[in-house]
Structures are given as structure tokens and as C-alpha cells.
Design an enzyme around this catalytic site. Structure first.
Site, PDB file in Angstrom:
ATOM      1  CB  THR A 168      -3.887   8.046  -1.323  1.00  0.00           C
ATOM      2  OG1 THR A 168      -5.018   7.387  -1.608  1.00  0.00           O
ATOM      3  CG2 THR A 168      -3.738   8.145   0.433  1.00  0.00           C
ATOM      4  CD  GLU A 211      -2.728   1.589   0.931  1.00  0.00           C
ATOM      5  OE1 GLU A 211      -2.740   1.843  -0.251  1.00  0.00           O
ATOM      6  OE2 GLU A 211      -3.859   1.671   1.394  1.00  0.00           O
TER       7      GLU A 211
HETATM    8  N1  HSE Z   1      -6.510   7.003   5.771  1.00  0.00           N
HETATM    9  C1  HSE Z   1      -6.003   7.192   4.329  1.00  0.00           C
HETATM   10  C2  HSE Z   1      -6.151   8.622   4.100  1.00  0.00           C
HETATM   11  C3  HSE Z   1      -6.816   6.151   3.553  1.00  0.00           C
HETATM   12  O1  HSE Z   1      -7.237   9.051   4.497  1.00  0.00           O
HETATM   13  O2  HSE Z   1      -5.234   9.173   3.623  1.00  0.00           O
HETATM   14  C4  HSE Z   1      -6.689   6.472   2.190  1.00  0.00           C
HETATM   15  O3  HSE Z   1      -5.667   5.367   1.607  1.00  0.00           O
END
Ligand code: HSE
Length: 310
Positions: free
Chosen positions: A184, A131
Site C-alpha cells: 500500500t 494501520e
Molecule cells: N485507501 C487506501 C488506498 C486503502 O487506496 O491506499 C489501502 O489501504
């Protein structure tokens, strides 16, 4: 021909309001399928990717699936080579845990193929390495629910401590995926490293009460607690129809409505399929008003997580 293994890892919704990097749940139907076959070259290769509109890297050091596998193969010190086929059955950059689903499916498939007998909890950390290749940070709030299924809370990252939380079985989730892409890694840059004490207190209170609401099936408390003061206010401007989607969802009976992960998808909960359909329709309308194409989905919370298909 050597045997192959096919697995499916579901999409997931992370943050869930106040649980930035700490909470997430798996959903049905959307996700990634991965087929793993050994090869005689003792090399890891991605032989095919479908459903990605040619946007995902074939380079094994860049694709979340193979980065996850490499960390697992390095840990178990095997020389077996594998050919990997990835079938994307969900949007990329949707905020629904696409990179996590690839990483989870990949490490789980290798675990099954080599009969490593590592538990799903143990596999989470390898999928997290995958990830990170896409998001630039270690977080498990998509990886853990995609792996384990259900609703998960990450109590701690060091040591990694993942807790499964009970939730109302009558819950339906309505999801809208406006057809824009948000990275992201970029969306994370918007979030302040320092949080004011008041915001931190509010966030902690909401996170704790969301857990209690879920465990007690207290819809009103869940709705009151789905408030994010840290990530969502910074990211809302990335989604042109954010305000309208939320307003429409709430008018249509959603108990609350938040960004899914880093967006652009938003989700809401309700207690019946009929209501979930009305909420979806109202969210689609909000996108149409801004001339943004969208896809919508209704899902129960997926309790299984990643599964072997054959
Ligand atoms: N918790 C992460 C974010 C989830 O909000 O950036 C996205 O992969």
C-alpha cells in the site's frame, strides 16, 4: 491459567471506486483471528503468528496489531502485559485490508479483555495508528468497516466522522485476488498530491451518487458511479491482468468492477449468487490467460464487523 480472549476481524474492500480513503465495506470469511492472554512480565509480546508464511514482523513496534494495542494501552495507562497470537486467515498485501484486520482485532480484543467499554467508533482511531505502521498513512477506509461492519463513509478525518450507509441486502460481491503482492505504501506514492479541478468534480459527483445509489438500491446508478479518476488510473498498471479482469467481469454481468484498496484484488457487485459465481469464473480466466495464479471469493457485505469468538 488466566482467561484468554479470541476475536475475529473481517477483511474489507476500500475505495469502492470514487471513495479513495473515504469508503469501504466489510466482507465475510476472510480476516484475522487474534488471541490475547495477560502475562506477568508486564510486557506486550507477539508469541505466535500463523498463516503469514513468516512474512509479518514479530517486533511489537512494527506489527500493525501491536502498534494499535500500544496506542490503546498508552491512552488508558495500564501496566498489564499481554501475549498476542495472530492467526492470519487472508492474504497479506492482497488489497483486502489485511493490516487493518490485524489492528482492528487487536484493539478490540484488549477492549474486551480489560472491559474498557470503549465503543467500536472510539476504537477506530487506535486501529488507525496500527494501520499506519504498514501503510505509512492514516486512513480508516479498511479499519472502520472491519471494526463496524457494513458499508462506511468517512465524512471527515479531523474530527473523525464515520457514517454507516445502507446498502442493497441482495448484493453479492465477487472478488479476485491475483497472486501478486502490492505494498500500500508504494501504491500510495503513485497518486498525485494535486488533483485537477475537473477530476475533483467528477470524483465528488460519483462519490455522492454512489451513496444515493446504495441507499436507494439503484443498481444502475451504483454501476455508473463506481468510477475512480484519481487512484485507479495510476495503479492499474501494477496489475498485469487488470483490463482483462474488468472486461470479463462486465461481460459476465457485473454492475462495475474496481481495484479493491491498493490492489491487486479487484471486486464487483451483482444481485444474485449465480451471477456472482459467473463473474468470479470469468475473472479467474482473465488471470489464467496471463499465467497469474488467483483466488476468488464470493461474499455478501458483512454487517457485523469484528466479533468476539470466545
Ligand atoms: N485507501 C487506501 C488506498 C486503502 O487506496 O491506499 C489501502 O489501504
Amino acid at each position: 491459567m488466566e482467561k484468554s480472549i479470541k476475536v475475529f476481524a473481517p477483511a474489507s474492500i476500500s475505495n469502492v471506486g470514487p471513495g479513495f480513503d473515504l469508503m469501504g465495506f466489510a466482507i465475510n470469511n476472510l480476516g484475522d483471528e487474534i488471541i490475547v492472554r495477560p502475562n506477568s512480565q508486564k510486557k506486550l509480546r507477539i508469541t505466535k503468528i500463523t498463516g503469514d508464511k513468516k512474512t509479518l514482523p514479530l517486533d511489537i513496534n512494527k506489527n500493525t496489531a501491536t502498534v494499535g494495542i500500544l496506542s490503546l494501552l498508552n491512552y488508558i495507562k495500564t501496566e498489564t502485559g499481554f501475549d498476542i497470537q495472530i492467526n492470519k486467515k487472508m492474504g497479506i498485501g492482497s488489497g483486502l485490508g489485511s493490516s487493518a484486520a490485524s489492528a482492528v482485532a487487536a484493539v478490540f480484543a484488549i477492549n474486551q479483555y480489560l472491559e474498557l467499554k470503549l465503543s467500536k467508533d472510539e476504537l477506530v482511531k487506535f486501529a488507525m495508528v496500527g494501520e499506519k505502521a504498514a501503510s505509512g498513512s492514516f486512513h480508516a477506509d479498511n479499519v472502520a468497516p472491519s471494526m463496524l461492519g457494513g458499508f462506511v463513509l468517512i465524512r471527515s478525518y479531523d474530527p473523525l466522522d464515520i457514517i454507516k450507509i445502507d446498502y442493497p441486502k441482495s448484493f453479492f460481491c465477487s472478488i479476485i485476488y491475483p497472486q501478486i503482492s502490492i505494498k500500500t505504501a508504494e501504491a500510495r506514492k503513485l497518486i498525485s498530491k494535486n488533483i485537477a479541478l475537473r477530476k475533483s468534480l467528477n470524483q465528488t459527483g460519483n462519490a455522492a451518487s454512489l451513496m444515493i445509489g446504495l441507499m436507494n438500491a439503484d443498481y444502475n446508478l451504483i454501476g455508473r458511479s463506481m468510477v475512480d479518476e484519481i487512484a485507479e488510473p495510476k495503479r492499474a498498471s501494477l496489475i498485469p491482468c487488470y483490463d482483462r479482469i474488468r472486461t470479463n467481469a462486465l461481460i459476465s454481468g457485473a454492475i462495475n468492477c474496481n481495484i479493491s484498496g491498493s490492489g491487486p484484488s479487484l471486486f464487483s457487485f451483482t444481485g444474485s449468487k449465480k451471477s456472482a459465481s459467473s463473474i468470479c469464473e470469468s475473472m479467474v480466466l482473465a488471470c489464467e490467460e496471463k499465467s497469474i495464479k488467483s483466488e476468488s471469493y464470493i461474499s455478501k457485505i458483512n454487517s457485523k464487523g469484528v466479533i468476539e469468538l470466545s
